[in-house]
Design a protein around this motif. Structure first.
Motif, PDB file in Angstrom:
ATOM      1  N   PRO A 399      83.067  26.326-166.384  1.00  0.00           N
ATOM      2  CA  PRO A 399      84.189  25.507-166.068  1.00  0.00           C
ATOM      3  C   PRO A 399      84.556  25.744-164.483  1.00  0.00           C
ATOM      4  CG  PRO A 399      84.633  27.133-167.817  1.00  0.00           C
ATOM      5  CD  PRO A 399      83.029  27.192-167.615  1.00  0.00           C
ATOM      6  N   ASN A 400      84.065  26.822-163.993  1.00  0.00           N
ATOM      7  CA  ASN A 400      83.984  26.924-162.347  1.00  0.00           C
ATOM      8  C   ASN A 400      85.299  27.145-161.507  1.00  0.00           C
ATOM      9  OD1 ASN A 400      81.931  26.863-160.127  1.00  0.00           O
ATOM     10  ND2 ASN A 400      82.863  25.164-159.233  1.00  0.00           N
ATOM     11  N   LYS A 401      86.350  26.229-161.388  1.00  0.00           N
ATOM     12  CA  LYS A 401      87.548  26.288-160.854  1.00  0.00           C
ATOM     13  C   LYS A 401      88.145  27.617-161.349  1.00  0.00           C
ATOM     14  CE  LYS A 401      88.639  21.815-158.884  1.00  0.00           C
ATOM     15  NZ  LYS A 401      88.726  22.165-157.698  1.00  0.00           N
ATOM     16  N   PRO A 402      88.338  27.786-162.621  1.00  0.00           N
ATOM     17  CA  PRO A 402      89.053  28.989-163.269  1.00  0.00           C
ATOM     18  C   PRO A 402      88.165  30.251-163.086  1.00  0.00           C
ATOM     19  CG  PRO A 402      88.498  27.446-164.979  1.00  0.00           C
ATOM     20  CD  PRO A 402      88.404  26.863-163.745  1.00  0.00           C
ATOM     21  N   ASP A 403      86.864  30.083-162.862  1.00  0.00           N
ATOM     22  CA  ASP A 403      85.954  31.242-162.852  1.00  0.00           C
ATOM     23  C   ASP A 403      86.223  31.731-161.358  1.00  0.00           C
ATOM     24  OD1 ASP A 403      84.899  30.976-165.398  1.00  0.00           O
ATOM     25  OD2 ASP A 403      83.486  29.269-164.666  1.00  0.00           O
ATOM     26  N   ALA A 404      86.132  30.832-160.328  1.00  0.00           N
ATOM     27  CA  ALA A 404      86.404  31.100-158.836  1.00  0.00           C
ATOM     28  C   ALA A 404      87.856  32.007-158.667  1.00  0.00           C
ATOM     29  CB  ALA A 404      86.361  30.011-158.166  1.00  0.00           C
ATOM     30  N   VAL A 405      88.661  31.349-159.228  1.00  0.00           N
ATOM     31  CA  VAL A 405      90.053  32.219-159.142  1.00  0.00           C
ATOM     32  C   VAL A 405      90.071  33.369-159.726  1.00  0.00           C
ATOM     33  CG1 VAL A 405      92.225  32.025-159.935  1.00  0.00           C
ATOM     34  CG2 VAL A 405      91.417  29.988-159.253  1.00  0.00           C
ATOM     35  N   GLU A 406      89.343  33.561-160.979  1.00  0.00           N
ATOM     36  CA  GLU A 406      89.297  34.878-161.842  1.00  0.00           C
ATOM     37  C   GLU A 406      88.636  35.772-161.003  1.00  0.00           C
ATOM     38  OE1 GLU A 406      88.025  34.575-165.827  1.00  0.00           O
ATOM     39  OE2 GLU A 406      87.689  36.873-165.677  1.00  0.00           O
ATOM     40  N   MET A 407      87.610  35.461-160.164  1.00  0.00           N
ATOM     41  CA  MET A 407      86.617  36.249-159.400  1.00  0.00           C
ATOM     42  C   MET A 407      87.632  36.734-158.158  1.00  0.00           C
ATOM     43  SD  MET A 407      83.336  37.496-158.598  1.00  0.00           S
ATOM     44  CE  MET A 407      82.022  36.667-159.130  1.00  0.00           C
ATOM     45  N   ALA A 408      88.054  35.881-157.524  1.00  0.00           N
ATOM     46  CA  ALA A 408      88.845  36.138-156.476  1.00  0.00           C
ATOM     47  C   ALA A 408      90.072  36.985-156.750  1.00  0.00           C
ATOM     48  CB  ALA A 408      89.686  34.829-155.689  1.00  0.00           C
ATOM     49  N   GLU A 409      90.595  36.985-157.962  1.00  0.00           N
ATOM     50  CA  GLU A 409      91.851  37.946-158.440  1.00  0.00           C
ATOM     51  C   GLU A 409      91.296  39.260-158.647  1.00  0.00           C
ATOM     52  OE1 GLU A 409      93.584  35.549-161.506  1.00  0.00           O
ATOM     53  OE2 GLU A 409      95.457  34.860-159.832  1.00  0.00           O
ATOM     54  N   PHE A 410      90.234  39.353-159.431  1.00  0.00           N
ATOM     55  CA  PHE A 410      89.320  40.677-159.583  1.00  0.00           C
ATOM     56  C   PHE A 410      89.186  41.386-158.336  1.00  0.00           C
ATOM     57  CE2 PHE A 410      85.464  42.937-160.076  1.00  0.00           C
ATOM     58  CZ  PHE A 410      85.709  43.791-160.957  1.00  0.00           C
ATOM     59  N   LEU A 411      88.515  40.556-157.406  1.00  0.00           N
ATOM     60  CA  LEU A 411      88.014  41.392-156.200  1.00  0.00           C
ATOM     61  C   LEU A 411      89.098  41.785-155.186  1.00  0.00           C
ATOM     62  CD1 LEU A 411      85.121  38.809-155.056  1.00  0.00           C
ATOM     63  CD2 LEU A 411      85.072  41.273-155.928  1.00  0.00           C
ATOM     64  N   HIS A 412      90.288  41.134-155.155  1.00  0.00           N
ATOM     65  CA  HIS A 412      91.329  41.536-154.524  1.00  0.00           C
ATOM     66  C   HIS A 412      92.040  42.632-155.148  1.00  0.00           C
ATOM     67  CE1 HIS A 412      94.647  41.176-151.791  1.00  0.00           C
ATOM     68  NE2 HIS A 412      95.567  40.762-152.483  1.00  0.00           N
ATOM     69  N   LYS A 413      92.151  42.701-156.302  1.00  0.00           N
ATOM     70  CA  LYS A 413      92.695  44.151-157.082  1.00  0.00           C
ATOM     71  C   LYS A 413      91.477  45.151-156.755  1.00  0.00           C
ATOM     72  CE  LYS A 413      93.938  45.226-161.671  1.00  0.00           C
ATOM     73  NZ  LYS A 413      93.117  45.438-162.588  1.00  0.00           N
ATOM     74  N   GLU A 414      90.300  44.982-156.914  1.00  0.00           N
ATOM     75  CA  GLU A 414      89.245  46.143-156.847  1.00  0.00           C
ATOM     76  C   GLU A 414      89.029  46.540-155.193  1.00  0.00           C
ATOM     77  OE1 GLU A 414      87.911  47.667-159.538  1.00  0.00           O
ATOM     78  OE2 GLU A 414      89.463  46.943-160.738  1.00  0.00           O
ATOM     79  N   VAL A 415      88.843  45.468-154.529  1.00  0.00           N
ATOM     80  CA  VAL A 415      88.375  45.793-153.144  1.00  0.00           C
ATOM     81  C   VAL A 415      89.419  45.149-152.205  1.00  0.00           C
ATOM     82  CG1 VAL A 415      86.383  46.039-151.647  1.00  0.00           C
ATOM     83  CG2 VAL A 415      85.958  45.594-154.058  1.00  0.00           C
ATOM     84  N   PRO A 416      90.314  45.465-151.912  1.00  0.00           N
ATOM     85  CA  PRO A 416      91.370  44.730-151.329  1.00  0.00           C
ATOM     86  C   PRO A 416      90.760  44.671-149.553  1.00  0.00           C
ATOM     87  CG  PRO A 416      92.492  46.793-152.026  1.00  0.00           C
ATOM     88  CD  PRO A 416      91.135  46.463-152.686  1.00  0.00           C
ATOM     89  N   LEU A 417      90.922  43.546-148.997  1.00  0.00           N
ATOM     90  CA  LEU A 417      90.459  43.540-147.660  1.00  0.00           C
ATOM     91  C   LEU A 417      91.495  43.047-146.522  1.00  0.00           C
ATOM     92  CD1 LEU A 417      86.942  41.717-148.488  1.00  0.00           C
ATOM     93  CD2 LEU A 417      87.380  43.991-147.435  1.00  0.00           C
TER      94      LEU A 417
END
Ligand code: SF4
Length: 531
Positions: A399-417
């Motif tokens: 699917p790609n676009k939703p996968d990219a969004v999900e990854m970004a949301e996960f990382l922002h929660k787990e490793v905020p930069l």
């Protein structure tokens, strides 16, 4: 020229299927007849029109009675009037859906076949064209989103882009005549925010004996960065040189195997020196050898989500996740820009900027449209690209676009930069439209096996693409990782970056300093042992 003729003869023993379609009609004849074609109904659409001729005008058959329309937005500079019309059309005819693309364009989707002519007429009324945005044509010419506005801008490129468009746009002799698509870009500043090495023809800011101009790089495409042809081009020579390059490509470009007929393959067949001599001969310009490239800055957004510009101006970033936007929000954005007496600039990272006077920044930030997208102002979304994916592209594997969004949301929660920069680019198949090959962390969609051996969505994970000061393709570190596992791998990479970076260095610099020193096995070991 002899070598070019020989190379062409060698690759002219047969022609590909698209070349066969080209012989059935002319793009102009089809376009002139578009109203009647639409009136005749989708069931009567000819195969050659669907597969070739309509694409010459940015009309892409989605095989379900609807079309995607690709709108040309030169240099990503979108006027308020045009933005309002595109937004209205999206709402009225296209399910209120818009994609922002990596060529600073807009794609309208879900347009019913019978409405194509009506939509094109409405676009044309305000000077918006879709001409030559698909198949074997000159695609949108890309430049910096801050062209002519940034403090490191040496040459304003938009007037040159208009000059180049004057050569081919709406010209019958240049519509649908190339062997393959032709991507061009021009950068007049020290900051590469437009993937400047990734196009067939790249003019890159350079200096020669104190004179400002461009070095010419040729032959870029997905998976291949353009190469230096060792020519310095003055701003007033760009048009002649561009014309020479496209004339050579039109005459000698290969028309057999479509997988091997971008400009790169013609240059590869004859050698860069031969092609260089041919450009000099055809252009008749007195060209000098290459100058000194002026790339010296990294594209960064400040802590306020802005890029500072000249003349007390700033570009306020609207970070659009995976480039998925809508007509309604484009209208709100255009109205907000008008209120702020600003302008809209699209980026190749599928987002856009509102350029305004500094005193208007807070006014923009107080608007509902800014607040709606403010939550995406974090490093995982700000430099994100994701191609169409399975929802709208038949080549997509994930699917790609939703996968990219999900990854970004996960990382922002787990490793905020904070005060960080990481470019994550996603392509849903090996064709690589999401330019994952030049990303800091690239993802290429594939099938994978889960722990029970069942087939699932997966990605190859790549690291180490370079785009700021040099052009370098990334390397594949992991192959066929289930998407569900990929995010935990990337989480560890982000933890390493967060803990090991020096000051506010970008991932690109961190990777050069730390990870590029390690071979693939060592990188994997470092990631897996990281806690
Ligand atoms: S990379 Fe593949 S899936 Fe993505 S837009 Fe290109 S062709 Fe489609």
């Amino acid at each position: 020229m002899k070598k070019l003729h020989e190379a062409y003869q060698e690759r002219s023993k047969k022609i590909n299927k698209i070349e066969q379609l080209k012989e059935l009609n002319t793009p102009k004849a089809v376009y002139d007849n578009l109203q009647a074609i639409c009136a005749a109904g989708y069931e009567n659409l000819k195969d050659e029109d669907s597969k070739y001729f309509l694409k010459c005008f940015g009309l892409f058959d989605k095989n379900d009675g609807t079309f995607m329309i690709r709108v040309r937005i030169a240099g990503g500079q979108l006027s308020i009037e045009k933005a309002l019309v595109i937004g209205e059309i999206s709402k009225e005819y296209g399910n209120d859906y818009i994609d922002i693309t990596t060529r600073q364009q807009i794609e309208l989707r879900y347009i019913k076949f019978e409405n194509l002519h009506k939509v094109l007429t409405k676009l044309d009324a305000v000077g918006i064209t879709t001409f030559q945005t698909g198949i074997d044509n000159f695609r949108n010419i890309v430049t910096s989103s801050f062209d002519g506005l940034s403090s490191d801008s040496f040459v304003e490129c938009m007037p040159i882009i208009e000059e180049l468009q004057g050569v081919f746009l709406h010209k019958e002799e240049w519509t649908g005549v190339l062997p393959r698509k032709f991507n061009a870009a021009i950068l007049g500043s020290a900051t590469n925010d437009c993937n400047i090495f990734g196009h067939d023809c790249c003019f890159i800011a350079a200096k020669k004996d104190e004179e400002l101009g461009f070095n010419l790089y040729l032959g870029g495409r997905v998976g291949m960065q353009a190469e230096d042809i060792n020519l310095f081009i003055k701003p007033e020579e760009v048009k002649e040189v561009f014309l020479a390059v496209i004339s050579l490509f039109k005459e000698f470009g290969f028309r057999d195997n479509r997988n091997k007929n971008r400009l790169h393959f013609l240059i590869e067949a004859v050698g860069m020196d031969v092609f260089r001599d041919a450009i000099i001969q055809v252009s008749k310009a007195t060209l000098q050898s290459g100058g000194e490239l002026l790339l010296s800055n990294e594209h960064k957004i400040n802590q306020d989500g802005c890029v500072e510009l000249l003349d007390d101006k700033s570009a306020v970033l609207f970070s659009i996740p995976s480039g998925i936007f809508c007509g309604s929000d484009l209208i709100y954005s255009a109205e907000c820009t008008k209120e702020a007496e600003g302008e809209l600039r699209l980026s190749i990272e599928q987002s856009f900027y509102m350029v305004c006077k500094n005193e208007k920044i807070e006014q923009i930030k107080a608007t509902p449209i800014y607040k709606k997208y403010e939550k995406y102002q974090n490093p995982y979304f700000v430099h994100q690209i994701a191609c169409a994916g399975t929802a709208t592209c038949s080549f997509g594997v994930i699917p790609n676009k939703p996968d990219a969004v999900e990854m970004a949301e996960f990382l922002h929660k787990e490793v905020p930069l904070t005060n960080a920069k990481v470019r994550m680019y996603w392509s849903a198949c090996p064709k690589g439209c999401g330019i994952h090959g030049i990303a800091d962390i690239g993802f290429e969609g594939c099938k994978a096996k889960d722990e029970d051996g069942n087939t699932c969505y997966g990605v190859h994970i790549l690291l180490g693409g370079k785009a700021s000061y040099e052009a370098k393709e990334s390397r594949v570190i992991y192959k066929s990782i289930p998407l569900i596992e990929a995010k935990y791998i990337v989480k560890k990479i982000m933890l390493m970056y967060k803990n090991e970076r020096q000051s506010a260095e970008s991932f690109e610099i961190y990777e050069s300093r730390v990870l590029s020193m390690l071979n693939n096995d060592e990188v994997i070991k470092k990631i897996e042992n990281y806690h």
